[in-house]
Design a protein around this motif. Structure first.
Motif, PDB file in Angstrom:
ATOM      1  N   PHE A 197      67.038 102.324  62.758  1.00 54.09           N
ATOM      2  CA  PHE A 197      67.554 101.490  61.677  1.00 54.09           C
ATOM      3  C   PHE A 197      68.741 100.651  62.151  1.00 54.09           C
ATOM      4  O   PHE A 197      68.904  99.507  61.724  1.00 54.09           O
ATOM      5  CB  PHE A 197      67.924 102.363  60.474  1.00 54.09           C
ATOM      6  CG  PHE A 197      66.761 103.182  59.977  1.00 54.09           C
ATOM      7  CD1 PHE A 197      65.532 102.598  59.726  1.00 54.09           C
ATOM      8  CD2 PHE A 197      66.888 104.546  59.781  1.00 54.09           C
ATOM      9  CE1 PHE A 197      64.448 103.340  59.290  1.00 54.09           C
ATOM     10  CE2 PHE A 197      65.812 105.306  59.345  1.00 54.09           C
ATOM     11  CZ  PHE A 197      64.581 104.702  59.100  1.00 54.09           C
ATOM     12  N   SER A 214      59.721 107.463  56.146  1.00 55.37           N
ATOM     13  CA  SER A 214      60.456 108.538  56.802  1.00 55.37           C
ATOM     14  C   SER A 214      60.800 108.159  58.243  1.00 55.37           C
ATOM     15  O   SER A 214      60.044 107.453  58.921  1.00 55.37           O
ATOM     16  CB  SER A 214      59.584 109.800  56.792  1.00 55.37           C
ATOM     17  OG  SER A 214      60.018 110.739  57.728  1.00 55.37           O
ATOM     18  N   LEU A 215      61.942 108.651  58.712  1.00 54.22           N
ATOM     19  CA  LEU A 215      62.329 108.443  60.110  1.00 54.22           C
ATOM     20  C   LEU A 215      61.256 108.983  61.050  1.00 54.22           C
ATOM     21  O   LEU A 215      60.999 108.403  62.117  1.00 54.22           O
ATOM     22  CB  LEU A 215      63.665 109.135  60.393  1.00 54.22           C
ATOM     23  CG  LEU A 215      64.183 109.083  61.833  1.00 54.22           C
ATOM     24  CD1 LEU A 215      64.398 107.649  62.291  1.00 54.22           C
ATOM     25  CD2 LEU A 215      65.470 109.887  61.973  1.00 54.22           C
ATOM     26  N   THR A 216      60.602 110.067  60.657  1.00 58.35           N
ATOM     27  CA  THR A 216      59.519 110.643  61.466  1.00 58.35           C
ATOM     28  C   THR A 216      58.393 109.630  61.673  1.00 58.35           C
ATOM     29  O   THR A 216      57.843 109.505  62.766  1.00 58.35           O
ATOM     30  CB  THR A 216      58.959 111.909  60.787  1.00 58.35           C
ATOM     31  OG1 THR A 216      60.000 112.881  60.697  1.00 58.35           O
ATOM     32  CG2 THR A 216      57.793 112.479  61.564  1.00 58.35           C
ATOM     33  N   VAL A 219      58.656 106.333  61.558  1.00 55.20           N
ATOM     34  CA  VAL A 219      59.149 105.269  62.439  1.00 55.20           C
ATOM     35  C   VAL A 219      59.108 105.730  63.891  1.00 55.20           C
ATOM     36  O   VAL A 219      58.643 105.007  64.787  1.00 55.20           O
ATOM     37  CB  VAL A 219      60.584 104.857  62.049  1.00 55.20           C
ATOM     38  CG1 VAL A 219      61.064 103.725  62.948  1.00 55.20           C
ATOM     39  CG2 VAL A 219      60.648 104.422  60.583  1.00 55.20           C
ATOM     40  N   ARG A 220      59.582 106.943  64.134  1.00 57.90           N
ATOM     41  CA  ARG A 220      59.594 107.479  65.504  1.00 57.90           C
ATOM     42  C   ARG A 220      58.170 107.589  66.053  1.00 57.90           C
ATOM     43  O   ARG A 220      57.909 107.247  67.214  1.00 57.90           O
ATOM     44  CB  ARG A 220      60.273 108.842  65.519  1.00 57.90           C
ATOM     45  CG  ARG A 220      60.469 109.417  66.933  1.00 57.90           C
ATOM     46  CD  ARG A 220      61.036 110.812  66.910  1.00 57.90           C
ATOM     47  NE  ARG A 220      62.360 110.840  66.315  1.00 57.90           N
ATOM     48  CZ  ARG A 220      62.659 111.441  65.163  1.00 57.90           C
ATOM     49  NH1 ARG A 220      61.730 112.068  64.484  1.00 57.90           N
ATOM     50  NH2 ARG A 220      63.901 111.432  64.706  1.00 57.90           N
ATOM     51  N   ASN A 272      66.625 106.472  69.588  1.00 54.93           N
ATOM     52  CA  ASN A 272      66.047 106.765  68.261  1.00 54.93           C
ATOM     53  C   ASN A 272      66.924 106.298  67.098  1.00 54.93           C
ATOM     54  O   ASN A 272      66.742 106.758  65.961  1.00 54.93           O
ATOM     55  CB  ASN A 272      65.743 108.257  68.101  1.00 54.93           C
ATOM     56  CG  ASN A 272      64.594 108.704  68.973  1.00 54.93           C
ATOM     57  OD1 ASN A 272      63.738 107.898  69.350  1.00 54.93           O
ATOM     58  ND2 ASN A 272      64.561 109.972  69.312  1.00 54.93           N
ATOM     59  N   ASP A 273      67.854 105.380  67.354  1.00 58.18           N
ATOM     60  CA  ASP A 273      68.616 104.787  66.258  1.00 58.18           C
ATOM     61  C   ASP A 273      67.855 103.543  65.779  1.00 58.18           C
ATOM     62  O   ASP A 273      68.293 102.403  65.965  1.00 58.18           O
ATOM     63  CB  ASP A 273      70.031 104.426  66.730  1.00 58.18           C
ATOM     64  CG  ASP A 273      70.911 103.922  65.587  1.00 58.18           C
ATOM     65  OD1 ASP A 273      70.421 103.861  64.437  1.00 58.18           O
ATOM     66  OD2 ASP A 273      72.085 103.588  65.848  1.00 58.18           O
ATOM     67  N   SER A 284      63.579 118.134  63.321  1.00 55.84           N
ATOM     68  CA  SER A 284      63.761 117.067  62.335  1.00 55.84           C
ATOM     69  C   SER A 284      62.436 116.571  61.759  1.00 55.84           C
ATOM     70  O   SER A 284      62.420 115.856  60.751  1.00 55.84           O
ATOM     71  CB  SER A 284      64.515 115.895  62.953  1.00 55.84           C
ATOM     72  OG  SER A 284      63.761 115.309  64.007  1.00 55.84           O
ATOM     73  N   ASP A 293      63.768 115.740  54.256  1.00 54.86           N
ATOM     74  CA  ASP A 293      63.230 114.386  54.467  1.00 54.86           C
ATOM     75  C   ASP A 293      62.452 113.970  53.217  1.00 54.86           C
ATOM     76  O   ASP A 293      61.253 114.230  53.109  1.00 54.86           O
ATOM     77  CB  ASP A 293      62.320 114.361  55.695  1.00 54.86           C
ATOM     78  CG  ASP A 293      61.847 112.953  56.034  1.00 54.86           C
ATOM     79  OD1 ASP A 293      62.081 112.032  55.235  1.00 54.86           O
ATOM     80  OD2 ASP A 293      61.255 112.767  57.113  1.00 54.86           O
TER      81      ASP A 293
END
Length: 462
Positions: A152, A106-108, A110-111, A149-150, A349, A382
């Motif tokens: 990828f 999930s992007l979460t 990664v962040r 936060n980009d 998000s 998500d």
């Protein structure tokens, strides 16, 4: 007479060590009475000795559900079942990590991983115009992408830059490539990247520290704890004024339940950078755990720290969520809901906060339908949030929707970051499947969600 002879045959087979005969005679006895406890017990043990773990787990599950919780506990069935589940999980986890293709979570997630890194170590004053090498020209933009936060987009640019043979920023790009590879569980490539940084004489000191820290995290995820600890110690030794090595060594101590050692490292990390939110969160978690197991008087200090953190870090949603988890654990459900909603408003998000609200609905209101609605909404937002998938799976168990529950845990298995996590979820999945089959075959009732360990437990902050 026939019944008695089969019982004798089963016992004789056990004494002679002929496991295949034990299984055969148990099968014959169970044809006469499928709920024959002694035959189920002996066959479960026999399958376990043959390492037929799936079959053994099903028999232990049948014993537990037929006999009920109290009798099963006294007879040792639950303990035996846990042992087989553990063995199955470990075996399955190794198979999963040997064959699973790396993928981003999930992007979460990664962040959150990058929130625990001082990105100033990777900063540069150079611009694209001031650099000659084509690969190096890409580096300032990569850092800008991470800052916005980009992640990828940044990863794609890192891969492209490394193909172009960078010069000035080679160690930084190797380290970032390693961090992204660690996040996507490509551990072999991650270690290769970090090794290249650590052994490169031109690597900046702070980049080498980041490589050691994250190589330690990879080793920890692989279960190689001694090597992980060595890397954390080496990182501390390279620069005793850098907060990150203390933070990550503290996380290691927390995973070992060495709370005083974790607190000591976290206090140093905070002293070195009071504006870094991550060690504050870890410290609150550590002190809360200490209040539960060592000194209840620390709870007042925990609340004081949380109140101070709300002022110090008003835009950090995880602070609100941590406050909510403490309140939930203390059964202060109304206030906990308030803080989970605040966290969700600050970072809409991040669907883990909806997961916490769903858990709260189950614990405080016994409202499984409301929880299910929240979780399905979060999962749609998500689909790779493992916490949401796990909680959703638990509710499906309660509603006896075993196919849907298994689907959730199969997805979680593709996102786990360590063999230990994969072993846990593999055991959980086979336990659900066995219960599903046993309930149908033996006409018994399933377990209640309240019997499932781990529901509502606090998450260790990352």
């Amino acid at each position: 007479k026939q019944w008695y002879q089969r019982r004798v045959a089963i016992t004789a087979g056990e004494r002679q060590g002929n496991i295949a005969d034990v299984v055969e005679y148990c099968n014959k006895a169970l044809l006469l009475n499928k709920k024959y406890i002694k035959a189920l017990h002996r066959r479960a043990n026999a399958y376990q000795k043959q390492e037929e773990y799936t079959k053994s787990i099903k028999d232990w599950t049948a014993l537990c559900l037929i006999e009920g919780p109290e009798r099963s506990y006294k007879a040792g069935y639950m303990e035996a079942s846990d042992g087989v589940l553990k063995a199955y999980g470990q075996k399955k986890a190794k198979e999963i990590f040997a064959t699973r293709a790396p993928q981003f979570p999930s992007l979460t997630v990664v962040r959150t991983a990058f929130d625990s890194i001082h990105m100033r170590d990777f900063a540069t004053d150079e611009t694209e115009e001031s650099l000659a090498n084509d690969a190096d020209k890409m580096y300032p933009r990569i850092i800008s992408l991470i800052s916005s936060n980009d992640f990828f987009g940044a990863y794609d640019a890192i891969v492209e830059a490394l193909k172009l043979s960078p010069k000035k920023f080679k160690p930084q790009l190797d380290c970032l490539d390693g961090i992204f590879s660690w996040i996507k569980t490509d551990y072999g490539h991650a270690i290769k990247c970090f090794d290249a940084v650590v052994t490169n004489s031109s690597s900046y000191l702070r980049i080498k520290i980041q490589a050691l820290i994250h190589r330690g995290e990879v080793y920890q995820a692989m279960g190689r704890r001694e090597k992980a600890f060595m890397d954390y110690n080496s990182a501390v030794g390279l620069d005793e004024d850098h907060p990150d090595p203390y933070l990550h060594r503290a996380q290691f101590f927390l995973s070992c339940e060495k709370l005083p050692e974790a607190v000591a490292d976290l206090n140093i990390a905070i002293k070195l950078d009071e504006d870094f939110a991550s060690p504050w969160q870890q410290l609150v978690y550590a002190k809360y755990q200490m209040s539960r197991v060592l000194n209840p008087a620390l709870l007042h200090e925990v609340y004081t720290m949380l109140d101070d953190m709300l002022v110090r870090f008003p835009k950090v949603a995880d602070v609100c969520a941590l406050y909510g988890q403490v309140l939930q654990d203390q059964k202060e459900f109304v206030r906990a809901e308030e803080f989970f909603k605040r966290a969700s408003n600050v970072a809409p998000s991040n669907v883990t906060y909806k997961g916490h609200l769903a858990t709260l609905k189950m614990m405080a209101e016994n409202n499984y339908d409301g929880a299910l609605e929240l979780l399905e909404e979060a999962n749609q937002q998500d689909p790779k949030c493992d916490f949401v998938l796990e909680t959703l799976g638990m509710i499906y168990i309660q509603k006896q929707k075993y196919k849907e529950a298994l689907d959730c845990f199969e997805k979680v298995l593709q996102l786990t970051k360590s063999e230990a996590e994969a072993a846990h979820y593999s055991a959980l999945a086979i336990g659900i499947k066995s219960q599903w089959e046993v309930c149908d075959e033996y006409d018994v009732k399933p377990i209640n969600l309240s019997d499932v360990q781990g529901m509502g437990n606090m998450m260790i902050p990352q």
